[in-house]
Scaffold this active site. Sequence first.
Site, PDB file in Angstrom:
ATOM      1  N   ILE A 160      -4.475  10.379  10.993  1.00 32.07           N
ATOM      2  CA  ILE A 160      -3.554  10.913   9.996  1.00 32.07           C
ATOM      3  C   ILE A 160      -4.363  11.302   8.753  1.00 32.07           C
ATOM      4  O   ILE A 160      -5.186  10.500   8.278  1.00 32.07           O
ATOM      5  CB  ILE A 160      -2.506   9.839   9.583  1.00 32.07           C
ATOM      6  CG1 ILE A 160      -1.869   9.164  10.805  1.00 32.07           C
ATOM      7  CG2 ILE A 160      -1.464  10.432   8.655  1.00 32.07           C
ATOM      8  CD1 ILE A 160      -1.050  10.050  11.698  1.00 32.07           C
ATOM      9  N   SER A 166      -2.573   0.485  14.478  1.00 36.52           N
ATOM     10  CA  SER A 166      -3.365   1.704  14.704  1.00 36.52           C
ATOM     11  C   SER A 166      -3.480   1.912  16.200  1.00 36.52           C
ATOM     12  O   SER A 166      -3.508   0.936  16.962  1.00 36.52           O
ATOM     13  CB  SER A 166      -4.769   1.545  14.119  1.00 36.52           C
ATOM     14  OG  SER A 166      -5.600   2.611  14.565  1.00 36.52           O
ATOM     15  N   GLY A 184       0.836  -1.203   0.000  1.00 38.42           N
ATOM     16  CA  GLY A 184       0.000   0.000   0.000  1.00 38.42           C
ATOM     17  C   GLY A 184       0.867   1.247   0.000  1.00 38.42           C
ATOM     18  O   GLY A 184       0.549   2.244   0.656  1.00 38.42           O
ATOM     19  N   TYR A 192     -12.513  -2.672  13.145  1.00 39.41           N
ATOM     20  CA  TYR A 192     -11.199  -2.307  12.602  1.00 39.41           C
ATOM     21  C   TYR A 192     -10.155  -2.432  13.714  1.00 39.41           C
ATOM     22  O   TYR A 192      -9.076  -3.006  13.518  1.00 39.41           O
ATOM     23  CB  TYR A 192     -11.285  -0.870  12.064  1.00 39.41           C
ATOM     24  CG  TYR A 192      -9.982  -0.220  11.723  1.00 39.41           C
ATOM     25  CD1 TYR A 192      -9.294  -0.539  10.557  1.00 39.41           C
ATOM     26  CD2 TYR A 192      -9.432   0.765  12.558  1.00 39.41           C
ATOM     27  CE1 TYR A 192      -8.096   0.090  10.232  1.00 39.41           C
ATOM     28  CE2 TYR A 192      -8.250   1.397  12.243  1.00 39.41           C
ATOM     29  CZ  TYR A 192      -7.577   1.058  11.070  1.00 39.41           C
ATOM     30  OH  TYR A 192      -6.394   1.678  10.754  1.00 39.41           O
ATOM     31  N   LYS A 221      -6.596  -4.689  14.048  1.00 41.40           N
ATOM     32  CA  LYS A 221      -5.284  -4.095  14.314  1.00 41.40           C
ATOM     33  C   LYS A 221      -4.685  -4.629  15.626  1.00 41.40           C
ATOM     34  O   LYS A 221      -3.460  -4.713  15.772  1.00 41.40           O
ATOM     35  CB  LYS A 221      -5.396  -2.569  14.326  1.00 41.40           C
ATOM     36  CG  LYS A 221      -5.725  -1.975  12.951  1.00 41.40           C
ATOM     37  CD  LYS A 221      -4.604  -2.257  11.944  1.00 41.40           C
ATOM     38  CE  LYS A 221      -4.782  -1.465  10.657  1.00 41.40           C
ATOM     39  NZ  LYS A 221      -3.653  -1.637   9.722  1.00 41.40           N
ATOM     40  N   ASP A 237      -2.655  -7.990  -4.335  1.00 32.79           N
ATOM     41  CA  ASP A 237      -3.577  -7.877  -3.207  1.00 32.79           C
ATOM     42  C   ASP A 237      -2.944  -8.648  -2.048  1.00 32.79           C
ATOM     43  O   ASP A 237      -2.739  -9.864  -2.155  1.00 32.79           O
ATOM     44  CB  ASP A 237      -4.924  -8.493  -3.612  1.00 32.79           C
ATOM     45  CG  ASP A 237      -5.958  -8.414  -2.499  1.00 32.79           C
ATOM     46  OD1 ASP A 237      -5.578  -8.282  -1.313  1.00 32.79           O
ATOM     47  OD2 ASP A 237      -7.151  -8.515  -2.818  1.00 32.79           O
ATOM     48  N   VAL A 238      -2.637  -7.947  -0.959  1.00 34.42           N
ATOM     49  CA  VAL A 238      -1.901  -8.612   0.125  1.00 34.42           C
ATOM     50  C   VAL A 238      -2.697  -9.746   0.772  1.00 34.42           C
ATOM     51  O   VAL A 238      -2.122 -10.582   1.466  1.00 34.42           O
ATOM     52  CB  VAL A 238      -1.421  -7.627   1.220  1.00 34.42           C
ATOM     53  CG1 VAL A 238      -0.406  -6.649   0.671  1.00 34.42           C
ATOM     54  CG2 VAL A 238      -2.593  -6.915   1.893  1.00 34.42           C
ATOM     55  N   ASN A 245       2.041  -1.931   5.349  1.00 34.61           N
ATOM     56  CA  ASN A 245       1.236  -0.725   5.524  1.00 34.61           C
ATOM     57  C   ASN A 245      -0.171  -0.871   4.951  1.00 34.61           C
ATOM     58  O   ASN A 245      -1.090  -0.207   5.411  1.00 34.61           O
ATOM     59  CB  ASN A 245       1.971   0.444   4.856  1.00 34.61           C
ATOM     60  CG  ASN A 245       1.078   1.647   4.687  1.00 34.61           C
ATOM     61  OD1 ASN A 245       0.829   2.394   5.631  1.00 34.61           O
ATOM     62  ND2 ASN A 245       0.545   1.842   3.477  1.00 34.61           N
ATOM     63  N   SER A 272       1.441   3.351  -2.392  1.00 37.18           N
ATOM     64  CA  SER A 272       1.159   4.320  -3.458  1.00 37.18           C
ATOM     65  C   SER A 272       0.471   5.581  -2.980  1.00 37.18           C
ATOM     66  O   SER A 272       0.529   6.614  -3.641  1.00 37.18           O
ATOM     67  CB  SER A 272       0.278   3.653  -4.516  1.00 37.18           C
ATOM     68  OG  SER A 272      -0.904   3.146  -3.924  1.00 37.18           O
TER      69      SER A 272
HETATM   70  P1  NAP Z   1      -5.194   4.901   2.324  1.00 31.23           P
HETATM   71  O1  NAP Z   1      -4.950   6.361   2.130  1.00 31.23           O
HETATM   72  O2  NAP Z   1      -6.588   4.372   2.147  1.00 31.23           O
HETATM   73  O3  NAP Z   1      -4.172   4.082   1.367  1.00 31.23           O
HETATM   74  C1  NAP Z   1      -4.229   2.689   1.400  1.00 31.23           C
HETATM   75  C2  NAP Z   1      -3.119   2.092   0.562  1.00 31.23           C
HETATM   76  O4  NAP Z   1      -3.191   0.653   0.733  1.00 31.23           O
HETATM   77  C3  NAP Z   1      -3.261   2.354  -0.917  1.00 31.23           C
HETATM   78  O5  NAP Z   1      -1.968   2.398  -1.493  1.00 31.23           O
HETATM   79  C4  NAP Z   1      -4.020   1.108  -1.419  1.00 31.23           C
HETATM   80  O6  NAP Z   1      -3.767   0.812  -2.799  1.00 31.23           O
HETATM   81  C5  NAP Z   1      -3.381   0.044  -0.536  1.00 31.23           C
HETATM   82  N1  NAP Z   1      -4.198  -1.149  -0.360  1.00 31.23           N
HETATM   83  C6  NAP Z   1      -5.465  -1.250   0.107  1.00 31.23           C
HETATM   84  N2  NAP Z   1      -5.848  -2.541   0.129  1.00 31.23           N
HETATM   85  C7  NAP Z   1      -4.802  -3.272  -0.341  1.00 31.23           C
HETATM   86  C8  NAP Z   1      -4.594  -4.643  -0.580  1.00 31.23           C
HETATM   87  N3  NAP Z   1      -5.545  -5.543  -0.328  1.00 31.23           N
HETATM   88  N4  NAP Z   1      -3.392  -5.038  -1.077  1.00 31.23           N
HETATM   89  C9  NAP Z   1      -2.426  -4.149  -1.350  1.00 31.23           C
HETATM   90  N5  NAP Z   1      -2.573  -2.809  -1.149  1.00 31.23           N
HETATM   91  C10 NAP Z   1      -3.748  -2.390  -0.657  1.00 31.23           C
HETATM   92  O7  NAP Z   1      -4.747   4.450   3.779  1.00 31.23           O
HETATM   93  P2  NAP Z   1      -3.803   5.186   4.873  1.00 31.23           P
HETATM   94  O8  NAP Z   1      -4.656   6.094   5.676  1.00 31.23           O
HETATM   95  O9  NAP Z   1      -2.570   5.685   4.244  1.00 31.23           O
HETATM   96  O10 NAP Z   1      -3.474   3.930   5.816  1.00 31.23           O
HETATM   97  C11 NAP Z   1      -2.283   3.175   5.703  1.00 31.23           C
HETATM   98  C12 NAP Z   1      -2.195   2.216   6.884  1.00 31.23           C
HETATM   99  O11 NAP Z   1      -2.226   2.967   8.101  1.00 31.23           O
HETATM  100  C13 NAP Z   1      -3.380   1.243   6.978  1.00 31.23           C
HETATM  101  O12 NAP Z   1      -2.925  -0.007   7.459  1.00 31.23           O
HETATM  102  C14 NAP Z   1      -4.293   1.892   8.008  1.00 31.23           C
HETATM  103  O13 NAP Z   1      -5.130   0.956   8.642  1.00 31.23           O
HETATM  104  C15 NAP Z   1      -3.261   2.491   8.940  1.00 31.23           C
HETATM  105  N6  NAP Z   1      -3.771   3.608   9.754  1.00 31.23           N
HETATM  106  C16 NAP Z   1      -4.242   4.755   9.176  1.00 31.23           C
HETATM  107  C17 NAP Z   1      -4.689   5.787   9.990  1.00 31.23           C
HETATM  108  C18 NAP Z   1      -5.206   7.101   9.439  1.00 31.23           C
HETATM  109  O14 NAP Z   1      -5.685   7.918  10.230  1.00 31.23           O
HETATM  110  N7  NAP Z   1      -5.113   7.364   8.154  1.00 31.23           N
HETATM  111  C19 NAP Z   1      -4.680   5.634  11.391  1.00 31.23           C
HETATM  112  C20 NAP Z   1      -4.200   4.459  11.939  1.00 31.23           C
HETATM  113  C21 NAP Z   1      -3.735   3.447  11.113  1.00 31.23           C
HETATM  114  P3  NAP Z   1      -4.865   1.169  -3.962  1.00 31.23           P
HETATM  115  O15 NAP Z   1      -4.753   2.638  -4.218  1.00 31.23           O
HETATM  116  O16 NAP Z   1      -4.423   0.367  -5.137  1.00 31.23           O
HETATM  117  O17 NAP Z   1      -6.189   0.782  -3.428  1.00 31.23           O
END
Ligand code: NAP
Length: 258
Positions: free
Chosen positions: A189, A142, A12, A156, A160, A63-64, A90, A14
């Site tokens: 975030i 998280s 993830g 969720y 985690k 897809d992970v 990630n 990208s």
């Molecule tokens: P995001 O903006 O939704 O980005 C998700 C990324 O993961 C994208 O690159 C997506 O690729 C990829 N992805 C989704 N499903 C996938 C799969 N099955 N296989 C491979 N890649 C996959 O998410 P984010 O907010 O950056 O979150 C990143 C990590 O941090 C996650 O584990 C999330 O749970 C954790 N987190 C986030 C927050 C927050 O507040 N944002 C807080 C705590 C934890 P595509 O574009 O191809 O779909």
Amino acid sequence: MPSTQQVAIVTGGSRGIGRAIVTRLAAQGAAICVNYTAQPQPADSLVKELRAKGATAIAVRADVSSPAEVQSLIAQAEAQLGPPTILVNNAGISSPATLETYDEAALDRMRRVNVNGVINTIRAIMDGMKTRGYGRIVNIASNAAIGTALPGTTFYAATKAEVLILTRRFAMELGRAGITVNAVCPGWIVTDMVRRNTTEAEFADRVTGMRERTMVGRVGAPEDIAAAVAFLASPEAGFTTAQVLTVDGGRMDYIGHG
Ligand code: NAP
């Protein structure tokens, strides 16, 4: 035995937090495999951006949640970049629900991505890392996993929390092979994940609310998480394993009586 050429796979990678991790590790000289699953465009444009800055980078779709696709991801990264030294798990998804709105299929999908994804990548990468006697694995969990009180994140949070116990157990299994396994728990975030299904006005309200819940008085940026990952992924962090580093600005809304 730290490798001189770091090779990092960021699932993830990208968009959002993953993108910041990729950018940070590339700036430090690592060759990067940017994984994505549904949207090639952000991955391709990131790779172009990194190459323009002189970095070595590739994008690989997988897809992970699929062990076969993950096997292929690790094999392609190794063939094109060399043996991986860093794995950042990630990729993750979030489907808000409460007991009232519980959806079994949505939880199953979250488990397959958030939990099985971590198992799949580590199983696919571990033999090579063991043979080389070196590896840095960082799992993005998280702060929901350790009990923040944000409504709608219950299931969720459960996925985690599984990531945290797997982090410690895998660290125990892999430590003697020179492989560290740690977790980072981000707070709130600003990424697509938290913007989804909100209007600009609702989003502004959420930012204000979340800012008030932190000791530092702001919401997080993806770069805040990348900085923590960079330390845990470095050769210098070899005596740090099985740890959970919470990076949430000092959130104050934790469920009590734990
Ligand atoms: P995001 O903006 O939704 O980005 C998700 C990324 O993961 C994208 O690159 C997506 O690729 C990829 N992805 C989704 N499903 C996938 C799969 N099955 N296989 C491979 N890649 C996959 O998410 P984010 O907010 O950056 O979150 C990143 C990590 O941090 C996650 O584990 C999330 O749970 C954790 N987190 C986030 C927050 C927050 O507040 N944002 C807080 C705590 C934890 P595509 O574009 O191809 O779909």
